[in-house]
Design a protein around this motif. Structure first.
Motif, PDB file in Angstrom:
ATOM      1  N   GLU A 192     -35.788  -0.081 -13.709  1.00 33.51           N
ATOM      2  CA  GLU A 192     -36.341  -1.195 -14.329  1.00 33.51           C
ATOM      3  C   GLU A 192     -37.455  -0.702 -15.377  1.00 33.51           C
ATOM      4  O   GLU A 192     -37.634  -1.398 -16.317  1.00 33.51           O
ATOM      5  CB  GLU A 192     -37.045  -1.873 -13.191  1.00 33.51           C
ATOM      6  CG  GLU A 192     -36.030  -2.697 -12.267  1.00 33.51           C
ATOM      7  CD  GLU A 192     -35.440  -1.783 -11.316  1.00 33.51           C
ATOM      8  OE1 GLU A 192     -35.943  -0.412 -11.505  1.00 33.51           O
ATOM      9  OE2 GLU A 192     -34.481  -2.028 -10.501  1.00 33.51           O
ATOM     10  N   LEU A 193     -38.303   0.416 -15.326  1.00 30.42           N
ATOM     11  CA  LEU A 193     -39.240   1.108 -16.052  1.00 30.42           C
ATOM     12  C   LEU A 193     -38.522   1.237 -17.473  1.00 30.42           C
ATOM     13  O   LEU A 193     -39.151   0.828 -18.340  1.00 30.42           O
ATOM     14  CB  LEU A 193     -39.602   2.238 -15.404  1.00 30.42           C
ATOM     15  CG  LEU A 193     -40.670   2.049 -14.343  1.00 30.42           C
ATOM     16  CD1 LEU A 193     -41.230   3.514 -13.771  1.00 30.42           C
ATOM     17  CD2 LEU A 193     -41.918   1.225 -14.476  1.00 30.42           C
ATOM     18  N   TYR A 194     -37.268   1.634 -17.331  1.00 32.40           N
ATOM     19  CA  TYR A 194     -36.624   2.005 -18.885  1.00 32.40           C
ATOM     20  C   TYR A 194     -36.302   0.789 -19.535  1.00 32.40           C
ATOM     21  O   TYR A 194     -36.424   0.785 -20.561  1.00 32.40           O
ATOM     22  CB  TYR A 194     -35.139   3.078 -18.509  1.00 32.40           C
ATOM     23  CG  TYR A 194     -35.579   4.188 -17.826  1.00 32.40           C
ATOM     24  CD1 TYR A 194     -36.806   4.851 -18.100  1.00 32.40           C
ATOM     25  CD2 TYR A 194     -34.688   4.857 -17.111  1.00 32.40           C
ATOM     26  CE1 TYR A 194     -37.148   6.205 -17.599  1.00 32.40           C
ATOM     27  CE2 TYR A 194     -34.927   6.206 -16.385  1.00 32.40           C
ATOM     28  CZ  TYR A 194     -36.088   7.019 -16.852  1.00 32.40           C
ATOM     29  OH  TYR A 194     -36.385   8.112 -16.234  1.00 32.40           O
ATOM     30  N   GLU A 195     -35.859  -0.299 -18.467  1.00 29.49           N
ATOM     31  CA  GLU A 195     -35.229  -1.565 -19.236  1.00 29.49           C
ATOM     32  C   GLU A 195     -36.766  -2.020 -20.028  1.00 29.49           C
ATOM     33  O   GLU A 195     -36.496  -2.672 -21.044  1.00 29.49           O
ATOM     34  CB  GLU A 195     -34.561  -2.273 -18.118  1.00 29.49           C
ATOM     35  CG  GLU A 195     -33.261  -1.681 -17.752  1.00 29.49           C
ATOM     36  CD  GLU A 195     -32.483  -2.369 -16.484  1.00 29.49           C
ATOM     37  OE1 GLU A 195     -33.527  -3.284 -16.121  1.00 29.49           O
ATOM     38  OE2 GLU A 195     -31.559  -2.260 -16.295  1.00 29.49           O
ATOM     39  N   SER A 196     -37.424  -2.234 -19.301  1.00 22.26           N
ATOM     40  CA  SER A 196     -38.806  -2.694 -19.412  1.00 22.26           C
ATOM     41  C   SER A 196     -39.402  -2.181 -21.032  1.00 22.26           C
ATOM     42  O   SER A 196     -39.908  -2.760 -21.825  1.00 22.26           O
ATOM     43  CB  SER A 196     -39.990  -2.854 -18.610  1.00 22.26           C
ATOM     44  OG  SER A 196     -39.456  -3.583 -17.335  1.00 22.26           O
ATOM     45  N   ALA A 197     -39.093  -0.753 -20.912  1.00 18.68           N
ATOM     46  CA  ALA A 197     -39.630  -0.147 -22.142  1.00 18.68           C
ATOM     47  C   ALA A 197     -38.683  -0.286 -23.220  1.00 18.68           C
ATOM     48  O   ALA A 197     -39.100  -0.558 -24.548  1.00 18.68           O
ATOM     49  CB  ALA A 197     -39.698   1.339 -21.727  1.00 18.68           C
ATOM     50  N   ARG A 198     -37.408  -0.395 -22.995  1.00 17.05           N
ATOM     51  CA  ARG A 198     -36.772  -0.642 -24.203  1.00 17.05           C
ATOM     52  C   ARG A 198     -36.728  -2.125 -24.777  1.00 17.05           C
ATOM     53  O   ARG A 198     -36.690  -2.453 -25.842  1.00 17.05           O
ATOM     54  CB  ARG A 198     -34.967  -0.465 -23.601  1.00 17.05           C
ATOM     55  CG  ARG A 198     -34.745   1.048 -23.513  1.00 17.05           C
ATOM     56  CD  ARG A 198     -33.200   1.115 -23.211  1.00 17.05           C
ATOM     57  NE  ARG A 198     -32.933   2.509 -22.790  1.00 17.05           N
ATOM     58  CZ  ARG A 198     -32.846   3.013 -21.763  1.00 17.05           C
ATOM     59  NH1 ARG A 198     -32.794   2.087 -20.536  1.00 17.05           N
ATOM     60  NH2 ARG A 198     -32.530   4.446 -21.547  1.00 17.05           N
ATOM     61  N   LEU A 199     -36.884  -3.119 -23.943  1.00 21.78           N
ATOM     62  CA  LEU A 199     -37.370  -4.317 -24.244  1.00 21.78           C
ATOM     63  C   LEU A 199     -38.659  -4.522 -25.121  1.00 21.78           C
ATOM     64  O   LEU A 199     -38.693  -5.154 -26.223  1.00 21.78           O
ATOM     65  CB  LEU A 199     -37.483  -5.210 -23.055  1.00 21.78           C
ATOM     66  CG  LEU A 199     -36.274  -5.519 -22.430  1.00 21.78           C
ATOM     67  CD1 LEU A 199     -36.612  -6.601 -21.029  1.00 21.78           C
ATOM     68  CD2 LEU A 199     -35.088  -6.417 -23.066  1.00 21.78           C
ATOM     69  N   ASP A 200     -39.619  -3.447 -24.846  1.00 22.94           N
ATOM     70  CA  ASP A 200     -40.743  -3.445 -25.710  1.00 22.94           C
ATOM     71  C   ASP A 200     -40.657  -2.610 -27.260  1.00 22.94           C
ATOM     72  O   ASP A 200     -41.584  -2.538 -27.845  1.00 22.94           O
ATOM     73  CB  ASP A 200     -41.876  -2.974 -24.904  1.00 22.94           C
ATOM     74  CG  ASP A 200     -42.347  -3.789 -23.807  1.00 22.94           C
ATOM     75  OD1 ASP A 200     -42.087  -5.174 -23.808  1.00 22.94           O
ATOM     76  OD2 ASP A 200     -42.865  -3.239 -22.798  1.00 22.94           O
TER      77      ASP A 200
END
Length: 303
Positions: A192-200
């Motif tokens: 989830e951390l990677y997904e949030s960072a990619r969305l940002d």
């Protein structure tokens, strides 16, 4: 009223007893004996044919000899130079390979992990022999290429290149083990951390520096301590390469001096004192590294 059985209470102790007994016999007893013999010394009693060697109490004389021995001090200085080359490069390459393998777009991950790890499975003496033949001017493929180009042979086994040659053997064999530890730590980070960072809009490089490296700090500290301990225990590589060059003496590294005192000059008390100093130094360096990392982590948590 029925009396409860006390057997389950003692079951864990019975199962752990063999491991504890082996630890006492093969770790604690040798350590205590080494410390005890480090305070002894051999003295010649009598003269001529009737003279005999006796074991006497010497106090801290052996330790004073260790700290005043120029060969031992020079060995520690060489060990420092070796460590400054081997430890950062080993950790840096292990971290780099782990980060590259953790990139989603990376291909052939299983083959790459195996290929990087395989050198760790090669015994240190075998690795030193293999690299020794590649360092010798007469058998080195690297020197063959440079000679063909008109640059002469590469002085792998001459100063100051000798430090890099020795460190290269340790780096070649140690990167894979440390990479596996760091890569395993990376795989435990929530997706989830990677997904949030990619969305940002974060790139893989930004995620590596802002998410992956900070969250793998415990693994980096662990591998750092392992690498420091391995550097302080340098012995197999210089001993194996010693017949190939005149630059490596019998006392080139501290462990080589300890081996000479114990098995060549038959001075066990001096070897025991040197071993104790080296062990305490290793413990102190490891404790300092752990303390510094713990202090930095607490300071980061407060801020």
């Amino acid at each position: 009223m029925r009396r409860r059985s006390t057997r389950p209470r003692f079951a864990p102790y019975l199962f752990s007893a063999p491991a504890v007994l082996l630890y006492i016999l093969f770790t604690l007893v040798p350590v205590v004996y080494t410390v005890w013999i480090s305070f002894r010394a051999y003295r010649l009693q009598g003269s001529g044919i009737g003279g005999r060697r006796v074991d006497v109490f010497a106090g801290f004389d052996n330790y004073a000899t260790v700290f005043s021995d120029s060969e031992m001090i020079a060995g520690f200085l060489r060990l420092l130079v070796y460590g400054l080359i081997a430890v950062p490069l080993t950790l840096g390459l292990a971290l780099l390979f782990a980060l590259l393998l953790d990139v989603p777009a990376a291909r052939a991950k299983r083959f790459s992990r195996t290929a990087i790890f395989i050198p760790y499975a090669v015994p240190g003496i075998i690795a030193a022999l293999m690299w020794g033949f590649m360092y010798l001017p007469s058998t080195s493929p690297f020197s063959y290429i440079t000679r063909a180009l008109g640059f002469g042979t590469i002085p792998f086994l001459e100063s100051p290149g000798l430090f890099g040659s020795l460190a290269n053997i340790a780096i070649w064999g140690g990167v894979g083990f440390n990479m596996i530890i760091i890569y395993t730590s990376l795989r435990s980070i929530p997706v989830e951390l990677y997904e949030s960072a990619r969305l940002d809009g974060a790139t893989e490089t930004q995620m590596a520096f802002l998410i992956k490296i900070p969250l793998t700090r415990p693994a980096l500290i662990l591998t750092g301590v392992f690498s420091l301990i391995g550097a302080l225990q340098l012995y197999a590589e210089p001993t194996t390469l010693k017949p190939l060059t005149s630059q490596i003496t019998q006392t080139w590294a501290p462990l080589m001096t300890i081996y000479r005192d114990a098995f060549i000059t038959d001075n066990l008390p001096a070897a025991a004192a040197s071993s104790t100093v080296l062990a305490l130094g290793t413990l102190a360096v490891s404790a300092v590294v752990l303390w510094l990392s713990s202090s930095r982590r607490k300071a980061g948590a407060r801020s």
